[in-house]
Structures are given as structure tokens and as C-alpha cells.
Design a protein around this motif. Structure first.
Motif, PDB file in Angstrom:
ATOM      1  N   ALA A  25     -41.909  29.432  -2.681  1.00 34.87           N
ATOM      2  CA  ALA A  25     -41.728  29.379  -1.222  1.00 34.87           C
ATOM      3  C   ALA A  25     -41.170  30.693  -0.693  1.00 34.87           C
ATOM      4  O   ALA A  25     -41.472  31.108   0.418  1.00 34.87           O
ATOM      5  CB  ALA A  25     -40.795  28.230  -0.849  1.00 34.87           C
ATOM      6  N   GLU A  26     -40.349  31.351  -1.512  1.00 36.65           N
ATOM      7  CA  GLU A  26     -39.686  32.578  -1.043  1.00 36.65           C
ATOM      8  C   GLU A  26     -40.538  33.831  -1.253  1.00 36.65           C
ATOM      9  O   GLU A  26     -40.423  34.787  -0.500  1.00 36.65           O
ATOM     10  CB  GLU A  26     -38.362  32.769  -1.800  1.00 36.65           C
ATOM     11  CG  GLU A  26     -37.291  31.743  -1.448  1.00 36.65           C
ATOM     12  CD  GLU A  26     -36.448  32.176  -0.247  1.00 36.65           C
ATOM     13  OE1 GLU A  26     -36.692  33.259   0.298  1.00 36.65           O
ATOM     14  OE2 GLU A  26     -35.561  31.391   0.143  1.00 36.65           O
ATOM     15  N   ILE A  27     -41.353  33.844  -2.321  1.00 39.12           N
ATOM     16  CA  ILE A  27     -42.100  35.076  -2.645  1.00 39.12           C
ATOM     17  C   ILE A  27     -43.591  34.755  -2.543  1.00 39.12           C
ATOM     18  O   ILE A  27     -44.089  33.881  -3.252  1.00 39.12           O
ATOM     19  CB  ILE A  27     -41.740  35.585  -4.064  1.00 39.12           C
ATOM     20  CG1 ILE A  27     -40.209  35.687  -4.212  1.00 39.12           C
ATOM     21  CG2 ILE A  27     -42.394  36.944  -4.340  1.00 39.12           C
ATOM     22  CD1 ILE A  27     -39.717  35.922  -5.618  1.00 39.12           C
TER      23      ILE A  27
ATOM     24  N   CYS B  48     -35.099  28.089   8.015  1.00 37.93           N
ATOM     25  CA  CYS B  48     -34.722  26.666   8.042  1.00 37.93           C
ATOM     26  C   CYS B  48     -35.246  25.898   6.837  1.00 37.93           C
ATOM     27  O   CYS B  48     -36.455  25.851   6.600  1.00 37.93           O
ATOM     28  CB  CYS B  48     -35.189  25.993   9.325  1.00 37.93           C
ATOM     29  SG  CYS B  48     -34.491  24.331   9.438  1.00 37.93           S
ATOM     30  N   TYR B  49     -34.315  25.345   6.094  1.00 39.79           N
ATOM     31  CA  TYR B  49     -34.666  24.475   4.964  1.00 39.79           C
ATOM     32  C   TYR B  49     -33.616  23.376   4.828  1.00 39.79           C
ATOM     33  O   TYR B  49     -32.484  23.532   5.297  1.00 39.79           O
ATOM     34  CB  TYR B  49     -34.795  25.290   3.659  1.00 39.79           C
ATOM     35  CG  TYR B  49     -33.641  26.216   3.395  1.00 39.79           C
ATOM     36  CD1 TYR B  49     -32.426  25.739   2.910  1.00 39.79           C
ATOM     37  CD2 TYR B  49     -33.742  27.585   3.659  1.00 39.79           C
ATOM     38  CE1 TYR B  49     -31.356  26.592   2.690  1.00 39.79           C
ATOM     39  CE2 TYR B  49     -32.674  28.445   3.441  1.00 39.79           C
ATOM     40  CZ  TYR B  49     -31.488  27.941   2.960  1.00 39.79           C
ATOM     41  OH  TYR B  49     -30.419  28.774   2.751  1.00 39.79           O
ATOM     42  N   LEU B  50     -34.032  22.255   4.226  1.00 42.26           N
ATOM     43  CA  LEU B  50     -33.121  21.125   4.007  1.00 42.26           C
ATOM     44  C   LEU B  50     -33.184  20.759   2.534  1.00 42.26           C
ATOM     45  O   LEU B  50     -34.275  20.521   2.001  1.00 42.26           O
ATOM     46  CB  LEU B  50     -33.541  19.901   4.831  1.00 42.26           C
ATOM     47  CG  LEU B  50     -33.482  19.997   6.362  1.00 42.26           C
ATOM     48  CD1 LEU B  50     -34.726  20.647   6.934  1.00 42.26           C
ATOM     49  CD2 LEU B  50     -33.303  18.614   6.959  1.00 42.26           C
TER      50      LEU B  50
ATOM     51  N   GLY C 256     -29.902  25.188   5.856  1.00 38.58           N
ATOM     52  CA  GLY C 256     -29.652  26.620   6.046  1.00 38.58           C
ATOM     53  C   GLY C 256     -30.887  27.289   6.566  1.00 38.58           C
ATOM     54  O   GLY C 256     -31.912  26.660   6.721  1.00 38.58           O
ATOM     55  N   ALA C 257     -30.803  28.509   6.731  1.00 41.11           N
ATOM     56  CA  ALA C 257     -29.627  29.353   6.870  1.00 41.11           C
ATOM     57  C   ALA C 257     -29.989  30.473   7.837  1.00 41.11           C
ATOM     58  O   ALA C 257     -31.160  30.855   7.946  1.00 41.11           O
ATOM     59  CB  ALA C 257     -29.239  29.949   5.518  1.00 41.11           C
ATOM     60  N   THR C 258     -28.978  30.997   8.516  1.00 42.38           N
ATOM     61  CA  THR C 258     -29.252  32.121   9.416  1.00 42.38           C
ATOM     62  C   THR C 258     -29.423  33.402   8.603  1.00 42.38           C
ATOM     63  O   THR C 258     -29.094  33.447   7.416  1.00 42.38           O
ATOM     64  CB  THR C 258     -28.106  32.305  10.434  1.00 42.38           C
ATOM     65  OG1 THR C 258     -26.893  32.503   9.710  1.00 42.38           O
ATOM     66  CG2 THR C 258     -27.975  31.090  11.338  1.00 42.38           C
TER      67      THR C 258
ATOM     68  N   ILE D 229     -22.757  36.049   2.036  1.00 38.01           N
ATOM     69  CA  ILE D 229     -23.324  37.382   2.261  1.00 38.01           C
ATOM     70  C   ILE D 229     -24.337  37.689   1.159  1.00 38.01           C
ATOM     71  O   ILE D 229     -23.975  37.874   0.004  1.00 38.01           O
ATOM     72  CB  ILE D 229     -22.205  38.455   2.254  1.00 38.01           C
ATOM     73  CG1 ILE D 229     -21.038  38.075   3.196  1.00 38.01           C
ATOM     74  CG2 ILE D 229     -22.784  39.823   2.604  1.00 38.01           C
ATOM     75  CD1 ILE D 229     -21.386  38.001   4.670  1.00 38.01           C
ATOM     76  N   ARG D 230     -25.632  37.747   1.555  1.00 36.21           N
ATOM     77  CA  ARG D 230     -26.682  38.043   0.571  1.00 36.21           C
ATOM     78  C   ARG D 230     -26.754  39.544   0.306  1.00 36.21           C
ATOM     79  O   ARG D 230     -26.641  40.341   1.238  1.00 36.21           O
ATOM     80  CB  ARG D 230     -28.051  37.602   1.087  1.00 36.21           C
ATOM     81  CG  ARG D 230     -28.158  36.162   1.541  1.00 36.21           C
ATOM     82  CD  ARG D 230     -29.535  35.961   2.165  1.00 36.21           C
ATOM     83  NE  ARG D 230     -29.759  34.652   2.705  1.00 36.21           N
ATOM     84  CZ  ARG D 230     -29.478  34.292   3.958  1.00 36.21           C
ATOM     85  NH1 ARG D 230     -28.910  35.142   4.805  1.00 36.21           N
ATOM     86  NH2 ARG D 230     -29.762  33.078   4.376  1.00 36.21           N
ATOM     87  N   PRO D 231     -27.018  39.952  -0.940  1.00 37.45           N
ATOM     88  CA  PRO D 231     -27.194  41.378  -1.225  1.00 37.45           C
ATOM     89  C   PRO D 231     -28.673  41.783  -1.117  1.00 37.45           C
ATOM     90  O   PRO D 231     -29.484  41.461  -1.975  1.00 37.45           O
ATOM     91  CB  PRO D 231     -26.702  41.499  -2.680  1.00 37.45           C
ATOM     92  CG  PRO D 231     -26.886  40.123  -3.273  1.00 37.45           C
ATOM     93  CD  PRO D 231     -27.010  39.123  -2.172  1.00 37.45           C
TER      94      PRO D 231
ATOM     95  N   PHE E 228     -30.706  39.384  -3.257  1.00 31.85           N
ATOM     96  CA  PHE E 228     -30.976  38.915  -1.890  1.00 31.85           C
ATOM     97  C   PHE E 228     -30.998  37.394  -1.770  1.00 31.85           C
ATOM     98  O   PHE E 228     -30.008  36.743  -2.026  1.00 31.85           O
ATOM     99  CB  PHE E 228     -32.285  39.540  -1.401  1.00 31.85           C
ATOM    100  CG  PHE E 228     -32.572  39.348   0.068  1.00 31.85           C
ATOM    101  CD1 PHE E 228     -31.537  39.322   0.992  1.00 31.85           C
ATOM    102  CD2 PHE E 228     -33.872  39.197   0.543  1.00 31.85           C
ATOM    103  CE1 PHE E 228     -31.780  39.154   2.352  1.00 31.85           C
ATOM    104  CE2 PHE E 228     -34.134  39.030   1.904  1.00 31.85           C
ATOM    105  CZ  PHE E 228     -33.092  38.999   2.795  1.00 31.85           C
ATOM    106  N   ARG E 229     -32.167  36.799  -1.457  1.00 27.34           N
ATOM    107  CA  ARG E 229     -32.255  35.349  -1.207  1.00 27.34           C
ATOM    108  C   ARG E 229     -32.457  34.540  -2.481  1.00 27.34           C
ATOM    109  O   ARG E 229     -32.567  33.314  -2.436  1.00 27.34           O
ATOM    110  CB  ARG E 229     -33.449  35.059  -0.272  1.00 27.34           C
ATOM    111  CG  ARG E 229     -33.350  35.684   1.098  1.00 27.34           C
ATOM    112  CD  ARG E 229     -34.584  35.350   1.918  1.00 27.34           C
ATOM    113  NE  ARG E 229     -34.795  33.937   2.045  1.00 27.34           N
ATOM    114  CZ  ARG E 229     -34.410  33.184   3.074  1.00 27.34           C
ATOM    115  NH1 ARG E 229     -33.782  33.725   4.082  1.00 27.34           N
ATOM    116  NH2 ARG E 229     -34.651  31.892   3.094  1.00 27.34           N
ATOM    117  N   ASN E 230     -32.557  35.223  -3.629  1.00 29.68           N
ATOM    118  CA  ASN E 230     -32.990  34.519  -4.845  1.00 29.68           C
ATOM    119  C   ASN E 230     -32.078  34.742  -6.051  1.00 29.68           C
ATOM    120  O   ASN E 230     -32.526  34.641  -7.186  1.00 29.68           O
ATOM    121  CB  ASN E 230     -34.424  34.947  -5.182  1.00 29.68           C
ATOM    122  CG  ASN E 230     -35.384  34.502  -4.096  1.00 29.68           C
ATOM    123  OD1 ASN E 230     -35.462  33.313  -3.782  1.00 29.68           O
ATOM    124  ND2 ASN E 230     -36.064  35.444  -3.480  1.00 29.68           N
TER     125      ASN E 230
HETATM  126  N1  GLY Z   1     -32.826  31.455  -0.373  1.00 33.23           N
HETATM  127  C1  GLY Z   1     -32.257  30.878   0.772  1.00 33.23           C
HETATM  128  C2  GLY Z   1     -31.434  31.782   1.575  1.00 33.23           C
HETATM  129  O1  GLY Z   1     -31.145  32.887   1.161  1.00 33.23           O
HETATM  130  O2  GLY Z   1     -31.053  31.403   2.667  1.00 33.23           O
END
Ligand code: GLY
Ligand code: FAD
Length: 369
Positions: free
Chosen positions: A54-56, A248-250, A261-263, A304-306, A331-333
Motif C-alpha cells: 500500500a505504501e510503495i 488516512c488509514y484505520l 492516522g495520520a497527518t 516524527i518520521r525520518p 520514513f513511513r516504513n
Molecule cells: N506508514 C504510516 C505513516 O507513516 O503514517
């Protein structure tokens, strides 16, 4: 006699603890230094999705690394239970990547075709089929990609489990210890200056997430703030993870909590949760699953994502300073990628770099402070 370590790892997030676990398992003398407590930052805030597909959305080294890491969780959850006694709450009930409108349906159908190359069970569900699977979804949804093998974990428990399993294999962990600078001798690292004194070591791994360029000047890692909230339900209203898009995910957790989440707020280390951020998430979540409106409010949080300039993490040795390694920018993963990061960094420290060329540091020109 002064105490010395083979490897000092800086950062007690999911990646630092995974690296500590893998190195300690190989019999190395390891110390992990964390300026706060284990899982104090992003690794506590994550939703815990293992959402490679879903992310990549494109093939490449990062996608292949993510698929490989995703497959490691089933056996890892057993291994960590054995060595740490912690259940990381690995749940494999699938994910729905939602197409909210007919316009987006075409794009998601293209993704189904692409993703089926790696998993034949992935399929498109139309508006009727998707509500048969998840009746609480809004009837306005056009359809979605169903990923039956997707899953999630409890991110903080995963991080604590890596840390405890590392201790089991003889690692030392020092919390409340900030690394301030490096000690060198003839261009090679010899140790670290910390807020609690000097640590002598032969190798250093920097796994400090979004704070990496405070230790390695010019490494382009920057913060992306993410706010979340959760609700609690007495009986499940959704079983699969519902992923609308990257904002947006649940995620229905094992304890009855649904993480929402998430902003995505770039260049912010500010961990304040704002009414505006949460309001936007509530609006989107209720549009997807109207019953969320009546669930019981639980809590809000932020992390805080890198992030990096090209979206890929940095995993490799510093091009100038021998013995300094980096594993950051997930980052997100970062939760998804943590098992493979631990394994590859442990191999890298033994000289094996085969899978890591795309993640090298010298795709930019960092210099150590
Ligand atoms: N992978 C979800 C997020 O970073 O919000
Ligand atoms: P961190 O967890 O940030 O850990 C770094 C640690 O280093 C911190 O504990 C910090 O205190 C310490 N530190 C910093 N400087 C020093 C120093 N000088 N000395 C000593 N210690 C230091 N990923 C997923 O895979 N799936 C998800 O569903 C997901 N959802 C997310 C949702 C949100 C809202 C956010 C914010 C992130 C999400 N992520 C997700 C991303 C994931 O959380 C991160 O990629 C991951 O946690 C990064 O881990 P890390 O160990 O690299 O860094």
C-alpha cells in the motif's frame, strides 16, 4: 582495565534495537545508547502496519527490501516471544486499499495488476464485494485492492521485544544517555562522548531516526510530523486494515482499539497534537467507516518520521570515517523495514554489502561533525 565494545549503537528505536538484537545474536559485544527511553520517539507513535504494497507503488530496491522484511514477521514474532517473552501482537487479517471514487478506482486497479506479480492472492473488490467483506464501509466507496496476507504489529512492543531479546544475548543498554560526539584516531572511530562519559568501541551504528543530521552534518534526513488518534469498540466493526491513502488509514488492533492516522507535516519536530490535525482525520475516517462516529474516544498522539530526499533510507558505512555506519531515513516504513535492517546491518558490519548498494550514504556527500 577500560571496558570496550565491538559495536556501539546510537538510538533505541525499532531500528537500533533490531540491529542490537542481530549483532548480539552473532556473539558481538554490543552496547545501545538511548538519550531517552527505548521506543521513546517514532517507534512508539507508529500504527504498526506492514504495508509494503500500500505504501510503495513501484518496483525497485526499496520495494523488494520491504517485501522481504514483511515476510520475516511470522517467524520473528515467535523468535522474539521466545527470547524476550513479549508478544508483538502480529495480526495477519489483510488490508483494503480503498478507491473512494470511480476516478481513483482505475488507478487502484492498475496497482492490483502490478502487485499480483508478487502475490497472486491480491485482487480487486468492487463496491458490492468490498462491503461483503467489511459491511461497516460506506456504501459510497467504489471498490478497493484486497491484500489478504497483509498485517500489522504493536510497534512499541516490537521495539521493546528487540531490546529485551538483545539483552538476552548479552547486549548492554543504557537509557538516558545522549551521544554528543565521536572519538577518532587516524580517521577511524575509537569511541563516543556521551552525557554519561566516554564509551570505547571499534564500530558505531547511528540509528537515531529523524535526528541523524545532528550527528552527521549534511545528511539529508528531515522530520515529517504525524498525528494520530484512536477509538475503542466493544465488538469489532472492521477486521482488515482500511488504507485510503497516505493521509488516512484505520488499523484494528488486537485489544479492540482502532488506530486512525495520520497527518503529514513536513519539517516539524514539534510533537504537539492539534485540533485541526485530529479534525481532518476524524472527517476522513467517518467518511470511510461511518460507525467510527459512535465509537468510544481513546487517545491522541504524535511522532516524527525520518524522511530523506529520495525516499530511501540510508544504510551503509560513512564514506570518509571508517567504522561509522548509519541506518536511518526509514520514513513511513520503519516498523516494516526493521527486521531486514537489523539483519543487513549485522551482515554489513561483517563486510557483506551485497543488498545495500541502493541505500549507500555516498549517494550524497555527508561529513561528520
Ligand atoms: N506508514 C504510516 C505513516 O507513516 O503514517
Ligand atoms: P526512532 O524510533 O525515531 O528512534 C530514534 C531514537 O534515537 C529515539 O529514541 C531518540 O531518542 C534516539 N536518539 C536521537 N538522538 C540521539 C543521541 N544523540 N543519542 C542517543 N539517542 C538518540 N512505519 C511502519 O512501518 N508502519 C506504520 O504503520 C507506521 N506508521 C507511522 C505512523 C506515524 C504517525 C509515524 C510518525 C510513523 C509511522 N511509521 C510507520 C514510521 C516509523 O514509526 C519510523 O520509520 C520508525 O519508527 C523509525 O524508527 P527508528 O528506530 O529509525 O527511529
Amino acid at each position: 582495565m577500560k571496558k570496550s565494545f565491538d559495536t556501539a549503537i546510537i538510538g533505541g528505536g525499532v531500528n537500533g534495537t533490531s540491529i542490537a538484537f542481530e549483532l548480539a545474536k552473532k556473539g558481538r559485544k554490543v552496547i545501545l545508547l538511548e538519550k531517552q527511553q527505548i521506543a521513546a520517539e517514532s517507534s512508539r507513535a507508529a500504527a504498526g502496519m506492514l504495508a509494503a504494497q500500500a505504501e510503495i507503488e513501484q518496483d525497485g530496491p526499496l520495494f523488494q527490501l520491504a517485501l522481504k522484511s514483511q515476510k520475516m514477521f511470522a517467524s520473528l514474532s515467535q523468535e522474539l516471544l521466545e527470547y524476550s517473552g513479549i508478544d508483538i501482537e502480529f495480526v495477519q487479517k489483510g488490508m483494503l486499499k480503498i478507491a473512494e471514487t470511480e476516478d481513483i478506482a482505475h488507478e487502484v486497479q492498475q496497482q492490483v495488476l502490478f502487485q499480483r506479480k508478487w502475490d497472486h492472492e491480491i485482487r480487486w473488490l468492487d463496491s458490492h464485494e468490498i462491503r461483503e467483506l467489511e459491511p461497516a464501509l460506506s456504501p459510497t466507496i467504489a471498490g478497493g485492492m484486497y491484500l489478504p496476507n497483509d498485517g500489522h504489529v504493536h510497534p512499541e512492543k516490537l521495539t521493546q521485544a528487540f531490546a529485551k531479546a538483545a539483552l538476552h544475548f548479552g547486549a548492554e543498554i543504557r537509557e538516558n544517555t545522549e551521544v554528543l560526539s565521536f572519538l577518532y584516531d587516524q580517521g577511524k572511530v575509537k569511541g563516543l562522548n556521551t552525557s554519561n562519559g566516554i564509551i570505547h568501541c571499534d564500530q558505531v551504528v547511528i540509528a537515531v531516526g529523524a535526528w541523524a543530521n545532528r550527528l552527521i552534518k549534511d545528511l539529508p534526513v528531515f522530520p515529517v510530523k504525524g498525528e494520530c488518534f484512536s477509538v475503542k469498540v466493544n465488538k469489532p466493526i472492521i477486521n482488515t486494515t482500511i488504507f485510503s491513502d497516505k493521509r488516512c488509514y484505520l488499523v484494528p488492533k488486537r485489544n479492540g482499539e482502532i488506530y486512525i492516522g495520520a497527518t503529514m507535516i513536513e519539517n516539524s519536530f514539534d510533537k504537539a497534537v492539534t485540533p485541526g490535525g485530529i479534525a481532518s482525520l476524524i472527517e476522513r475516517a467517518v467518511k470511510l467507516v461511518p460507525e467510527i462516529r459512535d465509537a468510544t474516544w481513546e487517545r491522541v498522539w504524535c511522532g516524527i518520521r525520518p524522511q530523506t530526499n529520495d525516499g530511501k533510507p540510508y544504510i551503509g558505512e560513512h564514506p570518509e570515517y571508517k567504522g561509522i555506519f548509519v541506518a536511518t531515513g526509514h520514513f513511513r516504513n520503519g516498523i516494516l523495514l526493521s527486521p531486514i535492517t537489523g539483519k543487513l546491518v549485522a551482515d554489513l558490519l561483517e563486510g557483506n554489502t551485497t543488498e545495500l548498494s541502493a541505500f549507500r550514504l555516498d549517494r550524497h556527500q555527508p561529513s561528520v561533525m
